[in-house]
Write an enzyme that holds these catalytic residues in place. Structure first.
Site, PDB file in Angstrom:
ATOM      1  CG  HIS A  94      -1.648  -8.747   0.751  1.00 27.85           C
ATOM      2  ND1 HIS A  94      -2.236  -7.475   0.199  1.00 27.85           N
ATOM      3  CD2 HIS A  94      -0.291  -8.207   0.368  1.00 27.85           C
ATOM      4  CE1 HIS A  94      -1.533  -6.713  -0.342  1.00 27.85           C
ATOM      5  NE2 HIS A  94      -0.155  -7.252  -0.484  1.00 27.85           N
ATOM      6  CG  ASP A 124      -5.433  -6.654   1.087  1.00 32.46           C
ATOM      7  OD1 ASP A 124      -4.914  -7.501   1.755  1.00 32.46           O
ATOM      8  OD2 ASP A 124      -4.876  -6.461  -0.308  1.00 32.46           O
ATOM      9  CG  ASN A 197       5.728   0.702  -3.395  1.00 34.92           C
ATOM     10  OD1 ASN A 197       6.780   0.130  -4.251  1.00 34.92           O
ATOM     11  ND2 ASN A 197       5.832   1.901  -2.846  1.00 34.92           N
ATOM     12  CB  SER A 198       1.474  -3.984  -0.563  1.00 33.09           C
ATOM     13  OG  SER A 198       1.346  -4.794  -1.613  1.00 33.09           O
TER      14      SER A 198
END
Length: 359
Positions: A94, A124, A197-198
């Site tokens: 994402h 993901d 932070n993803s």
């Protein structure tokens, strides 16, 4: 009221809204106090050693903005983990999906464009490639050895892209978490994370990646509930993407529904119910709508996540034994697995593909 937000770890520069982000915590198994002291390094040393393996990723979402003069500031960003010295980086799908004019920035402020991208939205997880050499790959740990209460460190790019390689410290709050709108089980931590932070790592106190920060709960009354994709799942997806350019998942050719207990998170051995028979192989096996599934090759299947986790060790074309109930009778069914998302029907295998699997 609690609100769950997913896939918002990409920071929206124009809004600065701290919506739910993605993150998580994992850890390595703790030994005795003396053993821990000798095996673990101080936080500053770990951060210094691992930070060169963490990158910031920024770009513009396709279709975002109205083309006005301030549109160049309407950006999104996330983080990534270097996995090979020749420029391969793992991040969340994402983070990179629909992102245009992407720039990857390493810890020493060098900027790169992306040359290759492989996405797996089901997990993901994504792989991206930059034209770089002599990068420092991160080391991955066995998150299965993690323990609740273990200290962990998150590194990423929170809120503003100028805050690249920020570090926060917390502990593992829980392991094997399901029911988080994720395909696989996750690790929960209380490490402070924020939008951006993803795709960044969560580290144990040996400086090893235990998981990739991916999502969190976000609401006024909720604090520090982040989740990471475990290292083993990340590596499983990476291996498939490197080898095939896609993830070749096996599929039951069935749409299944969980019991009420599984949906609300109660401990349960209640079976799954067949909502729809999709594949010809499933129909050939004698499976009908309304049948219930207890186990696959002797492994209990009480939730959809259980099946996803089990199928990480299976390939399309494999024949499995299903223990089911049909018309009130307990029966065994032999089913040849198809390919595709495990619980969305998948695709039929060709004769050539069946031969390649040895089935």
């Amino acid at each position: 009221m609690m609100r769950r937000v997913k896939n918002v770890g990409i920071k929206r520069v124009a809004s600065l809204l701290l919506c739910g982000l993605l993150l998580s915590g994992l850890g390595g198994q703790l030994g005795s106090a003396a053993g821990m002291a000798s095996a673990q390094a101080p936080e500053p040393q770990i951060i210094k050693e691992v930070s060169p393996s963490v990158v910031g990723i920024i770009g513009k979402s396709s279709g975002q903005g109205n083309g006005g003069p301030d549109d160049r500031y309407n950006l999104a960003h996330g983080s990534g983990i270097i996995v090979r010295s020749d420029g391969w980086i793992v991040t969340n799908a994402h983070v990179i999906k629909d992102l245009e004019n992407v720039v990857v920035v390493t810890s020493d402020t060098r900027k790169y464009s992306i040359t290759d991208t492989y996405l797996d939205e089901f997990s993901d997880v994504a792989l991206i490639k930059i034209n770089a050499k002599s990068l420092k790959p991160a080391k991955f740990a066995q998150s299965a050895k993690a323990v609740v209460g273990e200290k962990v460190i998150a590194i990423g790019t929170p809120v503003s892209f100028s805050l690249r390689n920020s570090a926060t410290v917390g502990v593992i709050s829980g392991l094997g978490r399901g029911g988080m709108d994720a395909a696989y089980r996750l690790i929960q931590s209380d490490t402070a994370i924020n939008p951006g932070n993803s795709g960044g790592p969560l580290l144990n106190m040996k400086g090893e990646v235990l998981g990739m920060n991916s999502l969190k709960y976000s609401a006024v009354e909720i604090e520090n509930m982040g989740f990471a994709i475990p290292a083993e799942t990340v590596q499983y997806i990476m291996k498939q993407l490197f080898k095939y350019g896609e993830v070749k998942r096996p599929s039951l050719g069935l749409e299944l529904t969980e019991s009420w207990s599984a949906i609300v998170g109660l401990p349960t051995e209640d079976p799954l119910t067949v909502k729809k028979v999709v594949s010809a192989e499933a129909r050939k096996a004698g499976i009908n709508e309304g049948d219930v599934l207890y186990s696959i090759d002797g492994h209990p299947a009480a939730s959809l996540v259980d099946i996803n986790e089990l199928f990480k060790s299976y390939t399309p074309g494999t024949t499995v034994r299903l223990l089911m109930q049909s018309d009130g009778d307990i029966v065994a069914r032999q089913l040849v697995l198809g390919k595709g998302d495990p619980l969305l029907g998948g695709e039929e295998l060709t004769a050539n593909e069946m031969g390649q699997t040895g089935k």
